[in-house]
Motif scaffolding. Structure first.
Motif, PDB file in Angstrom:
ATOM      1  N   ALA A  42       0.828  -1.209   0.000  1.00 25.79           N
ATOM      2  CA  ALA A  42       0.000   0.000   0.000  1.00 25.79           C
ATOM      3  C   ALA A  42       0.861   1.258   0.000  1.00 25.79           C
ATOM      4  O   ALA A  42       0.570   2.212  -0.722  1.00 25.79           O
ATOM      5  N   VAL A  43       1.907   1.255   0.796  1.00 30.20           N
ATOM      6  CA  VAL A  43       2.797   2.426   0.839  1.00 30.20           C
ATOM      7  C   VAL A  43       3.355   2.696  -0.553  1.00 30.20           C
ATOM      8  O   VAL A  43       3.320   3.830  -1.040  1.00 30.20           O
ATOM      9  N   ALA A 108      -0.942   9.715   1.188  1.00 30.15           N
ATOM     10  CA  ALA A 108       0.224   9.412   0.346  1.00 30.15           C
ATOM     11  C   ALA A 108       1.337  10.435   0.541  1.00 30.15           C
ATOM     12  O   ALA A 108       2.521  10.080   0.539  1.00 30.15           O
ATOM     13  N   GLU A 109       0.977  11.689   0.711  1.00 36.30           N
ATOM     14  CA  GLU A 109       2.001  12.722   0.936  1.00 36.30           C
ATOM     15  C   GLU A 109       2.755  12.463   2.234  1.00 36.30           C
ATOM     16  O   GLU A 109       3.970  12.635   2.299  1.00 36.30           O
ATOM     17  N   ASP A 116      10.892   8.788   1.737  1.00 32.18           N
ATOM     18  CA  ASP A 116      12.088   9.621   1.507  1.00 32.18           C
ATOM     19  C   ASP A 116      13.058   9.512   2.680  1.00 32.18           C
ATOM     20  O   ASP A 116      14.272   9.401   2.490  1.00 32.18           O
ATOM     21  N   TRP A 117      12.528   9.543   3.903  1.00 30.02           N
ATOM     22  CA  TRP A 117      13.374   9.451   5.084  1.00 30.02           C
ATOM     23  C   TRP A 117      14.121   8.117   5.096  1.00 30.02           C
ATOM     24  O   TRP A 117      15.311   8.065   5.383  1.00 30.02           O
ATOM     25  N   ASN A 121      18.148   7.768   4.864  1.00 26.42           N
ATOM     26  CA  ASN A 121      18.826   7.270   6.060  1.00 26.42           C
ATOM     27  C   ASN A 121      19.194   5.798   5.994  1.00 26.42           C
ATOM     28  O   ASN A 121      19.654   5.245   6.997  1.00 26.42           O
ATOM     29  N   TYR A 122      19.014   5.178   4.853  1.00 28.89           N
ATOM     30  CA  TYR A 122      19.285   3.749   4.762  1.00 28.89           C
ATOM     31  C   TYR A 122      20.724   3.376   5.136  1.00 28.89           C
ATOM     32  O   TYR A 122      20.936   2.368   5.814  1.00 28.89           O
TER      33      TYR A 122
END
Length: 142
Positions: A42-43, A108-109, A116-117, A121-122
Motif C-alpha cells: 500500500a505504501v 500518500a504525501e 524519503d526518510w 537514512n538507509y
C-alpha cells in the motif's frame, strides 16, 4: 437564546473527545485502516499514485515484487477505505485506472515523507543492523 445547563459544556467536550478513532484500543476498527495504509504494498502504491493515474498493469510493473493477487487485494482495500478511486471503462479489452482521492493524496504525501526518510537514512540503518549483528556474534562467541 439557549443557556446551557451547568456542566453541559464539559459533558459535550467529553462526548466529542470520545468520538472517532482510538487507535490504541484493541477493538478499534481504525486498526484495519492502519493495517491497510501501512502495508508494504500500500505504501508503494500510494506513493506511485502521487505521480498521477495508473493502470493496473503499470502499477504491477512499477511495484517490484508484488504479485497480481496482492496488488488487487491492496487496491481493493485502499479503495474500500476511500484512499483510491477505481475507474473501470466499458471497453474491450477492459481498462481500469486507479487514482488518489483527496483523502488518499493526504495519506500518500505523509507516506512519501517516510519513504524519503528511509531512502535518505538507509546507510545509517544498515550501520545499526551491522552493529547489532556484530554485537550478537560477539555474545555468542563468549
Amino acid at each position: 437564546m439557549d443557556i446551557e445547563a451547568p456542566g453541559a459544556s464539559l459533558r459535550a467536550a467529553l462526548a466529542r473527545q470520545n468520538q472517532g478513532a482510538q487507535l490504541m484500543a484493541a477493538a478499534c476498527p481504525s486498526r484495519a485502516v492502519l493495517s491497510h495504509l501501512t502495508s508494504r504494498w500500500a505504501v508503494l502504491v500510494l506513493v506511485l499514485l502521487l505521480g498521477g493515474t495508473r493502470r493496473f498493469s503499470e502499477l504491477r510493473r512499477e511495484v517490484g515484487g508484488v504479485s497480481e493477487k496482492m496488488l488487487a487485494q491492496t487496491l481493493e482495500a485502499l479503495a474500500g477505505d476511500g484512499f483510491v478511486l477505481r475507474h473501470a471503462y466499458l471497453v474491450i479489452p477492459p481498462k481500469v485506472e486507479y487514482s488518489l482521492t483527496p483523502l488518499g493524496r493526504e495519506a500518500a504525501e505523509r507516506l512519501a515523507m517516510l519513504v524519503d526518510w528511509i531512502e535518505d537514512n538507509y546507510p545509517r540503518i544498515e550501520q545499526a543492523r551491522a552493529a547489532l549483528a556484530e554485537s550478537a556474534a560477539g555474545e555468542q562467541a563468549a
